[in-house]
Design a protein around this motif. Structure first.
Motif, PDB file in Angstrom:
ATOM      1  N   THR A   5       0.831  -1.201   0.000  1.00  0.00           N
ATOM      2  CA  THR A   5       0.000   0.000   0.000  1.00  0.00           C
ATOM      3  C   THR A   5       0.865   1.251   0.000  1.00  0.00           C
ATOM      4  O   THR A   5       1.640   1.461   0.930  1.00  0.00           O
ATOM      5  N   PRO A   6       0.749   2.079  -1.053  1.00  0.00           N
ATOM      6  CA  PRO A   6       1.483   3.341  -1.042  1.00  0.00           C
ATOM      7  C   PRO A   6       0.830   4.305  -0.048  1.00  0.00           C
ATOM      8  O   PRO A   6      -0.366   4.182   0.238  1.00  0.00           O
ATOM      9  N   PRO A   7       1.594   5.245   0.487  1.00  0.00           N
ATOM     10  CA  PRO A   7       0.996   6.209   1.412  1.00  0.00           C
ATOM     11  C   PRO A   7      -0.029   7.078   0.693  1.00  0.00           C
ATOM     12  O   PRO A   7       0.083   7.340  -0.497  1.00  0.00           O
ATOM     13  N   ALA A   8      -1.033   7.494   1.443  1.00  0.00           N
ATOM     14  CA  ALA A   8      -2.043   8.393   0.882  1.00  0.00           C
ATOM     15  C   ALA A   8      -1.384   9.715   0.525  1.00  0.00           C
ATOM     16  O   ALA A   8      -0.530  10.210   1.267  1.00  0.00           O
ATOM     17  N   PRO A   9      -1.758  10.318  -0.597  1.00  0.00           N
ATOM     18  CA  PRO A   9      -1.204  11.623  -0.951  1.00  0.00           C
ATOM     19  C   PRO A   9      -1.510  12.666   0.117  1.00  0.00           C
ATOM     20  O   PRO A   9      -2.594  12.674   0.698  1.00  0.00           O
ATOM     21  N   CYS A  54     -11.734   8.159  -3.105  1.00  0.00           N
ATOM     22  CA  CYS A  54     -11.604   8.506  -1.685  1.00  0.00           C
ATOM     23  C   CYS A  54     -12.189   9.878  -1.383  1.00  0.00           C
ATOM     24  O   CYS A  54     -12.891  10.054  -0.379  1.00  0.00           O
ATOM     25  N   GLU A  55     -11.940  10.859  -2.241  1.00  0.00           N
ATOM     26  CA  GLU A  55     -12.510  12.189  -2.030  1.00  0.00           C
ATOM     27  C   GLU A  55     -14.026  12.171  -2.212  1.00  0.00           C
ATOM     28  O   GLU A  55     -14.743  12.879  -1.507  1.00  0.00           O
ATOM     29  N   THR A  56     -14.513  11.348  -3.128  1.00  0.00           N
ATOM     30  CA  THR A  56     -15.957  11.234  -3.332  1.00  0.00           C
ATOM     31  C   THR A  56     -16.626  10.656  -2.091  1.00  0.00           C
ATOM     32  O   THR A  56     -17.654  11.165  -1.630  1.00  0.00           O
ATOM     33  N   LEU A  57     -16.051   9.600  -1.527  1.00  0.00           N
ATOM     34  CA  LEU A  57     -16.613   9.005  -0.316  1.00  0.00           C
ATOM     35  C   LEU A  57     -16.546   9.984   0.858  1.00  0.00           C
ATOM     36  O   LEU A  57     -17.476  10.051   1.669  1.00  0.00           O
ATOM     37  N   THR A  60      -3.089  -0.708  -9.324  1.00  0.00           N
ATOM     38  CA  THR A  60      -1.785  -0.635  -9.972  1.00  0.00           C
ATOM     39  C   THR A  60      -1.210   0.771  -9.815  1.00  0.00           C
ATOM     40  O   THR A  60      -1.890   1.685  -9.336  1.00  0.00           O
ATOM     41  N   ALA A  61       0.012   0.934 -10.265  1.00  0.00           N
ATOM     42  CA  ALA A  61       0.675   2.232 -10.163  1.00  0.00           C
ATOM     43  C   ALA A  61      -0.039   3.317 -10.967  1.00  0.00           C
ATOM     44  O   ALA A  61       0.074   4.495 -10.644  1.00  0.00           O
ATOM     45  N   VAL A  62      -0.780   2.951 -11.988  1.00  0.00           N
ATOM     46  CA  VAL A  62      -1.461   3.946 -12.819  1.00  0.00           C
ATOM     47  C   VAL A  62      -2.869   4.268 -12.317  1.00  0.00           C
ATOM     48  O   VAL A  62      -3.570   5.069 -12.928  1.00  0.00           O
ATOM     49  N   ASP A  63      -3.272   3.670 -11.210  1.00  0.00           N
ATOM     50  CA  ASP A  63      -4.626   3.859 -10.695  1.00  0.00           C
ATOM     51  C   ASP A  63      -4.731   4.887  -9.576  1.00  0.00           C
ATOM     52  O   ASP A  63      -5.803   5.074  -9.020  1.00  0.00           O
ATOM     53  N   HIS A  64      -3.638   5.550  -9.238  1.00  0.00           N
ATOM     54  CA  HIS A  64      -3.657   6.469  -8.100  1.00  0.00           C
ATOM     55  C   HIS A  64      -4.725   7.547  -8.234  1.00  0.00           C
ATOM     56  O   HIS A  64      -5.459   7.808  -7.286  1.00  0.00           O
ATOM     57  N   ARG A  65      -4.828   8.171  -9.386  1.00  0.00           N
ATOM     58  CA  ARG A  65      -5.770   9.283  -9.542  1.00  0.00           C
ATOM     59  C   ARG A  65      -7.206   8.800  -9.388  1.00  0.00           C
ATOM     60  O   ARG A  65      -8.027   9.464  -8.745  1.00  0.00           O
ATOM     61  N   ALA A  66      -7.531   7.658  -9.964  1.00  0.00           N
ATOM     62  CA  ALA A  66      -8.889   7.130  -9.828  1.00  0.00           C
ATOM     63  C   ALA A  66      -9.189   6.811  -8.362  1.00  0.00           C
ATOM     64  O   ALA A  66     -10.295   7.090  -7.878  1.00  0.00           O
TER      65      ALA A  66
END
Length: 149
Positions: free
Chosen positions: A27-31, A67-70, A56-62
């Motif tokens: 799990t990468p850290p949350a931005p 997370c912001e939507t929730l 995946t590494a390309v899914d961070h923005r989605a």
């Protein structure tokens, strides 16, 4: 387009055939720029998506959007609890709280995003989900026990 031609879109009930990207295993850290509530969602959802192999590494923005939507849904819901579902108008009438429409729109978006990560039952049918450990499944353990007897 003829009846025999193919399209790049996945057909209903079929998994997409796009390029494969290796799923993350940690799990990468949350931005830092996510809201505190969105970071909580990140720390809850990313490990779940990683465990089924859909992050995946390309899914961070989605995932950030999810997370912001929730987080927004929670904030809007708290506001409706505070203000009520029906509001008084200036002319002495009553109307529905417009935040209810915003909640509905945010929930619709969240459902789509959750599905894209395989985090809903229907979503798991449309993405490649890595199977979980069978030893942790109580039904499998029960069946194995009954087979041995």
């Amino acid at each position: 387009m003829t009846a025999h031609s193919s399209t790049s879109r996945a057909k209903p009930g079929r998994k997409p055939n796009g390029p494969k990207v290796a799923p993350l295993v940690e799990t990468p850290p949350a931005p830092d720029y996510l809201s505190p509530r969105a970071r909580e969602e990140w720390n809850r959802l990313v490990p779940a998506a990683i465990s089924i192999g859909t992050f995946t590494a390309v899914d961070h923005r989605a995932m950030e959007l999810l997370c912001e939507t929730l987080a927004a849904i929670e904030e809007l819901t708290a506001a409706v609890r505070n203000e009520g579902c029906i509001l008084d108008t200036g002319a002495g009438g009553r109307k529905g709280n417009p935040l209810l429409r915003a909640i509905s729109e945010q929930r619709s978006q969240a459902t789509k995003l959750l599905g894209s990560f395989g985090l809903t039952p229907l979503g798991r049918m449309s993405v490649d989900v890595k199977p979980g450990p069978m030893n942790d499944n109580p039904l499998v353990a029960l069946l194995r026990k009954n087979i041995k007897n």
